[in-house]
Motif scaffolding. Structure first.
Motif, PDB file in Angstrom:
ATOM      1  N   SER A   1      -9.481   1.616   2.820  1.00  0.00           N
ATOM      2  CA  SER A   1      -9.614   2.344   1.548  1.00  0.00           C
ATOM      3  C   SER A   1      -8.429   3.290   1.380  1.00  0.00           C
ATOM      4  CB  SER A   1     -10.919   3.142   1.542  1.00  0.00           C
ATOM      5  OG  SER A   1     -10.874   4.109   2.562  1.00  0.00           O
ATOM      6  N   GLY A   2      -8.197   3.675   0.159  1.00  0.00           N
ATOM      7  CA  GLY A   2      -7.065   4.577  -0.125  1.00  0.00           C
ATOM      8  C   GLY A   2      -5.754   3.822  -0.087  1.00  0.00           C
ATOM      9  N   ARG A   3      -4.705   4.540  -0.401  1.00  0.00           N
ATOM     10  CA  ARG A   3      -3.392   3.882  -0.396  1.00  0.00           C
ATOM     11  C   ARG A   3      -2.647   4.164   0.906  1.00  0.00           C
ATOM     12  NH1 ARG A   3      -0.999   5.541  -6.016  1.00  0.00           N
ATOM     13  NH2 ARG A   3      -2.908   6.769  -6.063  1.00  0.00           N
ATOM     14  N   THR A   4      -2.005   3.130   1.399  1.00  0.00           N
ATOM     15  CA  THR A   4      -1.343   3.246   2.708  1.00  0.00           C
ATOM     16  C   THR A   4       0.097   2.750   2.607  1.00  0.00           C
ATOM     17  OG1 THR A   4      -3.440   2.824   3.824  1.00  0.00           O
ATOM     18  CG2 THR A   4      -1.444   2.522   5.138  1.00  0.00           C
ATOM     19  N   ILE A   5       0.983   3.526   3.120  1.00  0.00           N
ATOM     20  CA  ILE A   5       2.367   3.066   3.196  1.00  0.00           C
ATOM     21  C   ILE A   5       2.655   2.715   4.661  1.00  0.00           C
ATOM     22  CG2 ILE A   5       3.248   5.451   3.267  1.00  0.00           C
ATOM     23  CD1 ILE A   5       5.656   4.419   1.641  1.00  0.00           C
TER      24      ILE A   5
ATOM     25  N   SER B   1      -0.325 -11.418   2.462  1.00  0.00           N
ATOM     26  CA  SER B   1      -0.735 -12.206   1.297  1.00  0.00           C
ATOM     27  C   SER B   1      -1.519 -13.441   1.714  1.00  0.00           C
ATOM     28  CB  SER B   1       0.489 -12.626   0.487  1.00  0.00           C
ATOM     29  OG  SER B   1       1.048 -11.491  -0.102  1.00  0.00           O
ATOM     30  N   LEU B   2      -1.096 -14.055   2.818  1.00  0.00           N
ATOM     31  CA  LEU B   2      -1.803 -15.245   3.274  1.00  0.00           C
ATOM     32  C   LEU B   2      -3.152 -14.894   3.905  1.00  0.00           C
ATOM     33  CD1 LEU B   2       1.191 -17.154   4.940  1.00  0.00           C
ATOM     34  CD2 LEU B   2      -0.044 -17.864   2.880  1.00  0.00           C
ATOM     35  N   PHE B   3      -3.205 -13.748   4.535  1.00  0.00           N
ATOM     36  CA  PHE B   3      -4.420 -13.341   5.248  1.00  0.00           C
ATOM     37  C   PHE B   3      -5.555 -13.010   4.273  1.00  0.00           C
ATOM     38  CE2 PHE B   3      -7.180 -10.624   7.763  1.00  0.00           C
ATOM     39  CZ  PHE B   3      -7.173 -11.266   8.995  1.00  0.00           C
ATOM     40  N   GLY B   4      -5.207 -12.403   3.173  1.00  0.00           N
ATOM     41  CA  GLY B   4      -6.230 -12.046   2.183  1.00  0.00           C
ATOM     42  C   GLY B   4      -7.096 -10.885   2.648  1.00  0.00           C
ATOM     43  N   LYS B   5      -8.359 -10.936   2.349  1.00  0.00           N
ATOM     44  CA  LYS B   5      -9.337  -9.885   2.705  1.00  0.00           C
ATOM     45  C   LYS B   5      -8.864  -8.504   2.258  1.00  0.00           C
ATOM     46  CE  LYS B   5     -11.099 -12.479   6.594  1.00  0.00           C
ATOM     47  NZ  LYS B   5     -11.167 -12.671   8.002  1.00  0.00           N
ATOM     48  N   GLY B   6      -8.266  -8.439   1.115  1.00  0.00           N
ATOM     49  CA  GLY B   6      -7.818  -7.149   0.567  1.00  0.00           C
ATOM     50  C   GLY B   6      -6.354  -6.865   0.854  1.00  0.00           C
ATOM     51  N   LEU B   7      -5.812  -7.549   1.855  1.00  0.00           N
ATOM     52  CA  LEU B   7      -4.421  -7.270   2.225  1.00  0.00           C
ATOM     53  C   LEU B   7      -3.429  -7.849   1.217  1.00  0.00           C
ATOM     54  CD1 LEU B   7      -4.224  -7.646   6.098  1.00  0.00           C
ATOM     55  CD2 LEU B   7      -5.040  -5.771   4.703  1.00  0.00           C
ATOM     56  N   GLU B   8      -3.912  -8.795   0.420  1.00  0.00           N
ATOM     57  CA  GLU B   8      -2.999  -9.373  -0.572  1.00  0.00           C
ATOM     58  C   GLU B   8      -2.608  -8.339  -1.625  1.00  0.00           C
ATOM     59  OE1 GLU B   8      -6.068 -10.122  -0.104  1.00  0.00           O
ATOM     60  OE2 GLU B   8      -7.157  -9.994  -1.997  1.00  0.00           O
ATOM     61  N   LYS B   9      -3.370  -7.258  -1.690  1.00  0.00           N
ATOM     62  CA  LYS B   9      -3.001  -6.181  -2.625  1.00  0.00           C
ATOM     63  C   LYS B   9      -1.923  -5.323  -1.980  1.00  0.00           C
ATOM     64  CE  LYS B   9      -6.718  -5.067  -5.686  1.00  0.00           C
ATOM     65  NZ  LYS B   9      -7.473  -3.926  -6.124  1.00  0.00           N
ATOM     66  N   SER B  10      -0.802  -5.940  -1.757  1.00  0.00           N
ATOM     67  CA  SER B  10       0.275  -5.231  -1.069  1.00  0.00           C
ATOM     68  C   SER B  10       1.603  -5.570  -1.722  1.00  0.00           C
ATOM     69  CB  SER B  10       0.301  -5.651   0.405  1.00  0.00           C
ATOM     70  OG  SER B  10       0.421  -7.052   0.495  1.00  0.00           O
TER      71      SER B  10
ATOM     72  N   LYS C   1       6.024   1.100  -8.690  1.00  0.00           N
ATOM     73  CA  LYS C   1       5.143   1.330  -9.840  1.00  0.00           C
ATOM     74  C   LYS C   1       3.746   0.783  -9.539  1.00  0.00           C
ATOM     75  CE  LYS C   1       5.058   0.317 -14.858  1.00  0.00           C
ATOM     76  NZ  LYS C   1       3.828   0.985 -15.067  1.00  0.00           N
ATOM     77  N   ARG C   2       3.708  -0.441  -9.000  1.00  0.00           N
ATOM     78  CA  ARG C   2       2.407  -1.049  -8.698  1.00  0.00           C
ATOM     79  C   ARG C   2       1.655  -0.218  -7.648  1.00  0.00           C
ATOM     80  NH1 ARG C   2       0.611  -6.042  -8.803  1.00  0.00           N
ATOM     81  NH2 ARG C   2       0.506  -6.168  -6.540  1.00  0.00           N
ATOM     82  N   PHE C   3       2.409   0.290  -6.704  1.00  0.00           N
ATOM     83  CA  PHE C   3       1.781   1.086  -5.644  1.00  0.00           C
ATOM     84  C   PHE C   3       1.248   2.409  -6.200  1.00  0.00           C
ATOM     85  CE2 PHE C   3       2.275   3.850  -1.755  1.00  0.00           C
ATOM     86  CZ  PHE C   3       1.198   3.309  -1.075  1.00  0.00           C
ATOM     87  N   ARG C   4       2.071   3.057  -6.985  1.00  0.00           N
ATOM     88  CA  ARG C   4       1.628   4.366  -7.492  1.00  0.00           C
ATOM     89  C   ARG C   4       0.514   4.199  -8.529  1.00  0.00           C
ATOM     90  NH1 ARG C   4       6.369   4.530 -11.463  1.00  0.00           N
ATOM     91  NH2 ARG C   4       5.151   4.456 -13.369  1.00  0.00           N
ATOM     92  N   ASP C   5       0.487   3.041  -9.228  1.00  0.00           N
ATOM     93  CA  ASP C   5      -0.589   2.810 -10.187  1.00  0.00           C
ATOM     94  C   ASP C   5      -1.863   2.294  -9.517  1.00  0.00           C
ATOM     95  OD1 ASP C   5       1.160   3.588 -12.101  1.00  0.00           O
ATOM     96  OD2 ASP C   5       1.600   1.579 -12.868  1.00  0.00           O
ATOM     97  N   GLY C   6      -1.795   2.060  -8.224  1.00  0.00           N
ATOM     98  CA  GLY C   6      -2.982   1.617  -7.492  1.00  0.00           C
ATOM     99  C   GLY C   6      -3.194   0.117  -7.545  1.00  0.00           C
TER     100      GLY C   6
ATOM    101  N   ALA D   1      -1.314  -2.041  -6.055  1.00  0.00           N
ATOM    102  CA  ALA D   1      -1.121  -2.436  -4.655  1.00  0.00           C
ATOM    103  C   ALA D   1      -1.650  -1.300  -3.789  1.00  0.00           C
ATOM    104  CB  ALA D   1       0.349  -2.673  -4.379  1.00  0.00           C
ATOM    105  N   ARG D   2      -2.375  -1.668  -2.744  1.00  0.00           N
ATOM    106  CA  ARG D   2      -2.910  -0.611  -1.872  1.00  0.00           C
ATOM    107  C   ARG D   2      -2.043  -0.384  -0.641  1.00  0.00           C
ATOM    108  NH1 ARG D   2      -6.625  -0.106   0.640  1.00  0.00           N
ATOM    109  NH2 ARG D   2      -7.529  -2.144   1.027  1.00  0.00           N
TER     110      ARG D   2
END
Ligand code: ATP
Length: 943
Positions: A588-592, A609-618, A635-640, A642-643
Motif C-alpha cells: 500500500s502507499g507509494r514506493t520509490i 509487469s510480468l509478475f502482476g499482483k499489483g506490481l504492474e502498477k509501476s 507524472k503517473r507516479f505523483r498522480d497515483g 503508478a504505485r
C-alpha cells in the motif's frame, strides 16, 4: 567545427536538435518581439502569431504564438511563469483582493506541470513503446495464438512448476492456519508492538510469529530447501544490526559517544570537517598549541580544515536556535517580505518558515553568499527562492536581462525547482525560463531572447545557450544558485561549472544549498565566493525526523556467504526479496525503489509487469528513457497511477513528490550521502515515512553510519522467511523466458525506430537541404568523448566516495606512525654547540665509512676483473709495407696537404702515429694560434 553533434547536459540523452525544420513552439505568455510585449502590456486581447527574425543567413524564423485570451485564463501554467501576464503584473496602484486571483489552494504538485510545455514535439517520430505496451502486445498475440492452438501443453507445467505450485499451496495452507506468518520484523521496541493497534497488524503478527512459532517456522524453512535470505535461519534471529547495543549506548555517557562518533566520522563519507562547526573551530584553535604534538594526523588535519573554514566563512549563529520563538514569514528577523511574496506563500499554505528558511531568507536579501545545509525535505527550495525573488522585485525594470541563474544537477529537479519558483512568483512580474536538456531548444531559445529574469537550468544546456543563443548572456547575472551544491561540485560537473562561473560576473551573489553540502573548502573556493555565511541547521548526516529506517540482511546460499552483486544468483535473491516485499509489506502507499544501474531498474520493471499482483502498477525512471518518458513516469507516479517508481539515482536528489510513503534501496548505495538523499524522498516536510534497504555483507559500515545519527527507535531490522522468498524466486525463474523475449522485442523495436529516424533525416535533408545547411553551426563546449569522459568520471566519483574515503582512512592509519609528531633523534635535547659537534663527528664517521666502503668496493671489482679470463685475440700477421692496408690505405689514400707538403712517408710506423700538437707546430714552424689561424685562414702559399 560542425563535424560532431552532441548534447551537453550531464544527463542528456542525445542531440536535442531536430533535423526537421523548426516546429512552432507551444504558446507562451509573452510576445516574441518587443512590439508584441508592448501590445500585451497595453492589455489588448489580440491574438498574434509573431515571427521573430533570427540572426544568421537563411535561418528559419521562429514563431512564438501569443494568445492573450488564453494567457489571462491560465497565467501560471504558462512555461514563462511568474505573472509576466500584464493583467497580473504589479503596478503602484495594485491592491490585493485577498483571494489571490483564484490561485489559493491550488494542487501543490502542479509545480511539475511546468516541464510539459517544453517537451519537444516530434510529430513524425515513431513513439517509443514502454515495457507495459510490449507486454500487452505480446499478451494479445499469445491469446490470439491460443485460439488457434488446441494444445494446452504449456498449462500442464514441468516438474519444477509442479513443485512450485505445491510449495505455494502448502505455504498458503500454513498461512491460513496461522502456522506461518509471512514476514518477520525485528523491532527493538518489541514491547510497543504488544498493543492492539490495527494499523500495525502486520508488524505485530511478525513479532508474534517470532515469539510463538519458531518451531513451525523452522519446519517451513526445512520444507523450503536451502535458506537464501536473512530471517529464515537462526543466524538471522540474532541482533545483527546491534540494536540492543545501540539502545544501551543511547544512555551511555557523552564521552563514550564522542569516541564512537570520532570513529564513525573517520570512515564517513563526509569530509573530516563534517562535525566541526564554527564555534568548535575557535575552541580547537586555543587547544592547538598545547596538544599539537600529541594530536593524530587526522586531528591535525581537521584542525587545519577548521581554521581554513574559519577564514573562509563569515561567522554566523543561527538566530532561530537562539530565539526559539515561533516565527512567521511576516516576522522574520531583519527583513520584511513584499506582499506579493507573502500572498504567494500563503496560497501555498506556507505560513511558518522552516529553520533553514528563517536563517537564509534574511541573509539572501542582504546579498550575502551562503553555504546552507539542512535535512532532506526541510524546505531549502523555498529558502532560496524567497530571498532571490524579493531581490528581483527591486530590480531595474527598464533594463530586462537574466539576473538569476538556478542550477540543478538533473532535469527533473530543474523542472520542479522551476515550478516552485513560478508558484512563489505568481503575483509578481518576474519571468522565468526553464533550460534543461532533453526539452525543446527552440522554445528555450525563443524565451531566452526575451531576457527572462530567472533561468533555471542544468549546466550543460546552460552552456549550450551561452554559446549558441544570440542575445543570451550571463553578463547581467546577479545571483547564482546551486541546488544540490555538493553534487554540482563533483568532478563530473567540474568543467561545466568552471565554464559557467567564468561566464558570470564576479560580483554576483552565490547561494549553495544541499542536505549534504560539501565541507571541502578546496571545492568551495572554485566558486570564488565572497566570505560566505555557513548556515547549518541539522547535524551533518542526519536523516529526516519522521523517517523509520529498516534494514534487511541479504545473504548467500550458505550462512555467512555474501552475495556478489554482479552474480546472477545474487541478483535473483535480491529480486525475489524485492518482489516479496512489494507484494506484501509495501503493497500500500507509494514506493520509490532505487537501483544502482539503469539495466537493473529496467529488468525489474519487466519483472514487475510480468509478475502482476499489483506490481504492474509501476514505472521506471532512468537515463535510458526519453525526457518525455521520464516526465510521464513522474507524472503517473505523483498522480497515483503508478504505485512503484523504479529509479536510478537520477531521482535520488531533491525530488519532492507528495505522498511517497516508502523508499526501498535495492542495494545499499555507495556513499552515505547518496543514502541520505535517497531515503529523503520520503518523510518530507514533517511527514512520516519508511525506508528499507537490502544490506549485503559488505555494506555494514554504511549501515552503521546511517544508524549513527538516527534515534534508536527509528531503526528496525526486518527479516523474511526463506520459504517465502523461495516461492517467489521460483516464480521469477519461470518468468525468465518472457523477460528475454520482451528484451528481444525492445531491441528489435529500437532498431526499427532507428531506421525510421535515419529515413526521416534523409527525407528532411532532401527537402530542406539549403535551409538546414544555412543554419549557423552550433559550437560545443565538449566533444562527445570529453562529455562521456566527464560523465564516467562523475559516475565513478559518485559511486566511489565512500570507498575512497575509507581507503584513504586506512592509508592514513597505516601511515600514522610515520607521520606522527617528529621522532626523537640522537641529537634531541643537546645544546646547539654539542649538537653541531656530534653531527660533525657523525659526518666524519660516515665519510670514513663510505671511503672505506668505496675502497672495499673497488678492490672487490678489481679482484673480480682479474679473475676473468682475458680476451683471446687472433695473432696479427706481420705487416709488410703496401700490404694489408685495406681500409686504412683507402682512408689514408687521400693525403692531407700537411702530409704532402711535409713529405710524410706512406705507411710505416711513423705514419701510423698521428703527430702531437707540439710536433705539428714545430713541423709547421709556428705556434698553436698560428696553426689554428692557418687552418682557418687562406691556404698557405707553396714555398
Ligand atoms: N515553511 C514551510 N512550511 C511547510 N511546508 C514547507 C515549508 N517550506 C517548504 N515546505 C514543503 O516542504 C517540502 C520539501 O521542500 P523542499 O523540496 O524544498 O525540501 P529540500 O530541503 O529542498 O529537500 P531536499 O534536500 O530533498 O532537496 C515541500 O513539499 C514544500 O512544499
Amino acid at each position: 567545427m560542425a563535424g560532431f553533434i552532441m548534447t551537453l547536459d550531464s544527463d542528456d540523452e542525445g542531440p536535442a536538435r531536430s533535423p526537421s525544420p523548426s516546429p512552432p513552439p507551444p504558446s507562451t505568455r509573452k510576445a516574441s518581439s518587443k512590439n508584441d510585449a508592448a501590445t500585451a502590456a497595453k492589455g489588448k486581447k489580440g491574438k498574434a502569431a509573431k515571427g521573430a527574425k533570427a540572426k544568421g543567413k537563411g535561418k528559419k524564423l521562429l514563431d512564438t504564438v501569443v494568445d492573450a485570451d488564453d494567457d489571462e485564463d491560465t497565467p501560471v501554467d504558462s512555461p514563462r511563469g511568474g505573472a509576466a501576464d500584464e493583467e497580473v503584473r504589479m503596478d503602484k496602484g495594485f491592491v490585493f483582493d485577498g483571494l489571490g486571483g483564484g490561485f489559493i489552494g491550488r494542487e501543490r504538485n502542479s509545480v511539475w506541470d511546468s516541464g510539459e510545455a517544453y517537451i519537444q514535439k516530434r510529430p513524425n517520430a515513431m513513439p517509443r513503446l514502454s515495457v507495459d505496451e510490449i507486454i500487452a502486445r505480446r499478451a494479445a498475440i499469445k491469446s490470439a495464438e491460443a485460439l488457434f492452438e488446441e494444445s494446452d501443453s504449456n498449462e500442464g507445467g514441468s516438474d519444477e512448476e509442479l513443485d512450485y505450485e505445491e510449495l505455494e499451496k502448502e505455504m498458503m495452507r500454513d498461512l491460513e492456519n496461522g502456522d506461518l506468518d509471512f514476514e518477520g520484523l525485528d523491532d527493538e521496541s518489541d514491547d510497543a508492538e504488544d498493543d492492539e493497534d490495527e494499523d500495525d497488524d502486520e508488524e505485530e503478527s511478525d513479532v508474534e510469529e517470532k515469539e510463538d512459532a519458531p518451531a513451525k517456522k523452522a519446519a517451513a524453512r526445512k520444507d523450503a530447501g536451502p535458506q537464501i535470505v536473512g530471517g529464515g535461519d537462526e543466524a538471522d534471529e540474532e541482533d545483527w544490526l546491534g540494536l540492543e547495543e545501540k539502545k544501551s549506548d543511547a544512555g551511555s555517557d557523552a564521552e563514550e559517544k564522542d569516541g564512537e562518533d570520532a570513529e564513525l566520522n573517520g570512515s564517513s563519507g563526509f569530509a573530516a570537517l563534517a562535525d566541526v562547526d564554527m564555534s568548535d573551530a575557535e575552541d580547537d584553535e586555543d587547544d592547538n598549541s598545547a596538544s599539537d604534538e600529541d594530536a593524530s594526523p587526522a586531528d591535525r588535519q581537521s584542525r587545519a580544515d577548521a581554521a581554513a573554514a574559519k577564514a573562509f566563512f563569515t561567522s554566523h549563529e543561527n538566530s532561530t536556535t537562539l530565539s526559539r520563538k515561533p516565527l512567521s514569514f511576516t516576522t522574520l528577523p531583519n527583513c520584511t517580505l513584499s506582499r506579493q511574496l507573502l500572498l504567494a506563500l500563503g496560497s501555498l499554505n506556507l505560513s511558518t518558515p522552516t529553520p533553514i528558511q528563517a536563517e537564509c531568507i534574511p541573509l539572501a536579501m542582504l546579498g550575502k553568499d551562503i553555504v546552507a545545509s539542512s535535512a532532506t525535505g526541510s524546505g531549502k527550495t523555498v529558502a532560496f527562492w524567497v530571498g532571490v525573488l524579493e531581490r528581483l522585485l527591486h530590480r531595474d525594470r527598464k533594463n530586462p536581462m537574466t539576473r538569476v541563474i538556478v542550477m540543478c544537477p538533473t532535469r527533473e529537479l530543474a523542472v520542479q525547482v522551476h515550478g516552485v519558483g513560478m508558484a512563489l512568483a505568481r503575483y509578481t512580474d518576474v519571468s522565468f525560463c526553464l533550460c534543461v536538456g532533453g526539452l525543446s531548444l527552440k522554445v528555450q531559445e525563443a524565451e531566452l531572447k526575451q531576457g527572462p529574469d530567472v533561468v533555471v537550468s542544468t549546466p550543460g544546456r546552460l552552456i549550450d545557450h551561452v554559446r549558441n543563443t544570440p542575445c543570451f548572456s550571463m553578463d547581467g547575472v546577479e545571483v547564482l544558485v546551486l541546488d544540490e551544491a555538493d553534487r554540482m561540485l563533483e568532478e563530473g560537473f567540474r568543467d561545466e561549472l568552471e565554464e559557467i562561473i567564468s561566464a558570470a560576473p564576479r560580483s554576483r551573489q552565490t547561494l549553495l544549498f544541499s542536505a549534504t553540502v560539501t565541507e571541502s573548502i578546496q571545492q568551495l573556493t572554485r566558486l570564488s565566493m565572497n566570505k560566505p555565511v555557513r548556515v547549518k541547521i541539522d547535524e551533518m548526516g542526519a536523516a529526516a525526523k519522521g523517517l523509520d529506517q529498516e534494514f534487511l540482511r541479504v545473504r548467500g546460499d550458505k550462512a555467512g556467504e555474501s552475495i556478489e552483486l554482479n552474480s546472477r544468483s545474487g541478483e535473483r535473491h535480491r529480486e525475489a526479496l524485492l518482489v516479496s516485499l512489494c507484494t506484501r509489506s509495501f503493497s500500500s502507499g507509494r514506493t520509490i525503489i532505487f537501483f544502482r544501474s539503469k539495466a537493473q531498474a529496467h529488468r525489474m520493471k519487466i519483472l514487475f509487469s510480468l509478475f502482476g499482483k499489483g506490481l504492474e502498477k509501476s514505472d521506471e525512471l532512468h537515463g535510458d528513457l526519453t525526457q518525455e518518458q521520464r516526465l510521464r513516469s513522474l507524472k503517473r507516479f505523483r498522480d497515483g497511477e503508478a504505485r512503484f517508481l523504479l529509479a536510478t539515482d537520477l531521482a535520488s536528489r531533491g525530488l519532492d513528490i507528495k505522498g511517497i510513503e516508502n523508499v526501498i534501496n535495492y542495494e545499499m548505495p555507495k556513499s552515505i550521502e547518496i543514502y541520505l538523499h535517497r531515503v529523503g524522498r520520503t518523510a518530507r516536510a514533517g511527514q512520516k515515512g519508511r525506508a528499507l534497504t537490502l544490506v549485503g555483507e559488505s555494506d555494514r559500515k554504511l549501515v552503521k553510519l546511517a544508524m549513527k545519527h538516527a534515534p534508536p527507535e527509528s531503526i528496525k531490522q526486518r527479516t523474511i522467511p526463506g520459504v517465502v522468498v523461495a516461492v517467489v524466486s521460483k516464480q521469477l525463474r519461470a518468468l525468465e523466458p518472457d523477460v528475454r523475449d520482451v528484451m528481444q522485442e525492445e531491441k528489435e523495436e529500437k532498431e526499427i525506430r532507428r531506421g525510421n529516424m535515419d529515413l526521416q533525416k534523409a527525407q528532411n535533408m532532401l527537402e530542406h537541404e539549403d535551409e538546414i545547411k544555412s543554419r549557423p553551426a552550433r559550437t560545443w563546449f565538449q566533444s562527445t568523448s570529453e562529455k562521456n569522459a566527464a560523465k564516467n568520471l562523475g559516475k565513478a566519483e559518485h559511486n566511489s566516495k565512500f570507498q575512497e574515503k575509507t581507503k584513504k582512512r586506512a592509508f592514513d592509519e597505516e601511515d600514522e606512525p610515520l607521520s606522527k609528531a617528529p621522532k626523537r633523534t640522537p641529537f634531541s635535547g643537546l645544546s646547539r654547540r654539542e649538537k653541531r659537534r656530534k653531527m660533525a663527528m657523525r659526518e666524519d664517521e660516515e665519510d670514513r665509512a663510505s671511503g672505506a666502503q668505496r675502497e672495499i668496493g673497488s678492490s672487490i671489482r678489481a679482484a673480480k676483473k682479474a679473475a676473468l679470463p682475458g680476451k683471446i685475440h687472433a695473432a696479427r700477421p706481420e705487416r709488410t709495407p703496401g700490404q694489408g692496408e685495406g681500409k686504412k690505405k683507402k682512408k689514408g689514400g687521400k693525403k692531407s696537404v700537411f702530409d704532402r707538403e711535409m713529405g710524410v712517408a706512406d705507411g710505416g710506423a711513423a705514419s701510423d702515429k698521428r703527430p702531437g700538437k707540439r710536433e705539428r707546430d714545430m713541423m709547421k714552424g709556428g705556434g698553436g694560434a698560428k696553426h689554428s689561424l692557418g687552418r682557418m685562414g687562406p691556404k698557405p702559399k707553396k714555398r
